[in-house]
Structure formats: C-alpha cells, structure tokens
Write a protein that holds these residues in place. Structure first.
Motif, mmCIF file in Angstrom:
data_model
loop_
_atom_site.group_PDB
_atom_site.id
_atom_site.type_symbol
_atom_site.label_atom_id
_atom_site.label_comp_id
_atom_site.label_asym_id
_atom_site.label_seq_id
_atom_site.Cartn_x
_atom_site.Cartn_y
_atom_site.Cartn_z
ATOM 1 N N GLY A 162 10.366 25.721 16.477
ATOM 2 C CA GLY A 162 10.448 24.556 17.353
ATOM 3 C C GLY A 162 9.144 23.813 17.520
ATOM 4 N N ILE A 163 8.050 24.355 17.008
ATOM 5 C CA ILE A 163 6.741 23.722 17.199
ATOM 6 C C ILE A 163 6.130 23.421 15.838
ATOM 7 C CG2 ILE A 163 4.423 23.990 18.158
ATOM 8 C CD1 ILE A 163 5.625 25.588 20.415
ATOM 9 N N LYS A 164 6.014 22.132 15.537
ATOM 10 C CA LYS A 164 5.500 21.677 14.241
ATOM 11 C C LYS A 164 4.342 20.693 14.395
ATOM 12 C CE LYS A 164 8.411 24.082 11.930
ATOM 13 N NZ LYS A 164 7.943 25.359 11.449
ATOM 14 N N CYS A 165 3.595 20.825 15.478
ATOM 15 C CA CYS A 165 2.471 19.913 15.740
ATOM 16 C C CYS A 165 1.412 19.976 14.652
ATOM 17 C CB CYS A 165 1.819 20.250 17.076
ATOM 18 S SG CYS A 165 2.931 20.238 18.481
ATOM 19 N N ASN A 166 1.117 21.183 14.170
ATOM 20 C CA ASN A 166 0.017 21.342 13.222
ATOM 21 C C ASN A 166 0.198 20.507 11.955
ATOM 22 O OD1 ASN A 166 2.127 23.288 12.901
ATOM 23 N ND2 ASN A 166 0.873 24.360 11.392
#
Length: 159
Positions: free
Chosen positions: A103-107
């Motif tokens: 759910g976390i693809k900020c990088n």
C-alpha cells in the motif's frame, strides 16, 4: 502542532496550511489536544491534495508531504508542490527495498522525480521509525527500514 509551537515560542508570524480529507474529525481532535493560542497559526483545508494544491497560489518555506502513499498520489503531490517550495521539502514514508508494504509506494515516485532539474540538491534519506513522535517500538537503526526524505533548494545549500 510542533511547527505552530515553534512559531509561537519564537514570535514568528507564520502560517501552516494543512490539507486533510478527514478534516472535521482531525480538526476537532486538534482543537482538543493543543493550546488554543497555537490554533491561530493553522490554516486547515478540507479535501485532498489533488483538489487543493493546484488552487494554492503562494509559496512556502517548507512543504511536508504525507499523503495517500500511492505512487500516483505521491507523484502528484511532488509535481504540484515543488514550485511552491522555497526551501525545504520533507517527504514521509520512504520505504527501503527490505520493507514490503504493497500500500505504500512513495519511494518510487521520490526516486523517479528529477530533483536536480527542479532546482533541488540530491535528496537525503533520514532512516527513522516513529521516533520523532513517540518511540513506541524502540527499533534499533539496523531494524528500521523506512524514513523520510529531505530535499533542499540549491539556494539554501549553496549548490
């Protein structure tokens, strides 16, 4: 809250614009948790960053991005904030390859953005757990696999 407290303590006439789709609840929580004299520094906007960032026709010394954590949302926030940021951009939830959170693809959005072309120095990663708020997990550095990215304008780094 910490920025509002810093403004108050240092006598700075600043303003903190916060964008939150859950504003009625978060604003009510905020009003109950911080001293009333700090509320004058906070300019809340209900909605998403996709709605508000294009409407903000001003610049800020610091921009802090902690959005919806998707690749598309993070990319949108960067693209629509970079021109409004005069000095420092801080991006939350940068996950190292060892951290697998679908759910976390900020990088990916942070890594793909051309910071140099946008007038910033190379971003710096600050590996940390939730230590800036409350070190509730007490993970050692070698077990912490995410953090925040700090991007500074060349005008303040001297580059």
């Amino acid at each position: 809250m910490s920025a509002a407290l810093a403004f108050y303590d240092m006598g700075i006439e600043g303003r903190i614009v916060t964008i939150d789709p859950n504003l009625p609840k978060s604003l009510n929580d905020l009003r109950q948790s911080i001293p009333q004299q700090l509320l004058r520094y906070i300019d809340p906007r209900q909605g998403t960053s996709q709605e508000w960032l294009p409407k903000l026709n001003e610049s800020f010394l610091m921009v802090y991005i902690d959005g919806d954590h998707s690749y598309e949302g993070t990319k949108h926030d960067i693209v629509n904030s970079v021109g409004k940021c005069d000095a420092i951009m801080l991006l939350d939830d940068y996950h190292l390859p060892t951290k697998d959170d679908p759910g976390i693809k900020c990088n990916k959005a942070i890594d793909e953005f051309d910071w140099i072309e946008a007038g910033f120095a190379e971003p710096e990663l600050s590996i940390q757990d939730r230590r800036i708020f409350l070190d509730d997990r007490q993970l050692p550095d070698d077990k912490t696999d995410y953090g925040q990215v700090i991007c500074m304008r060349n005008s303040i780094t001297g580059d």
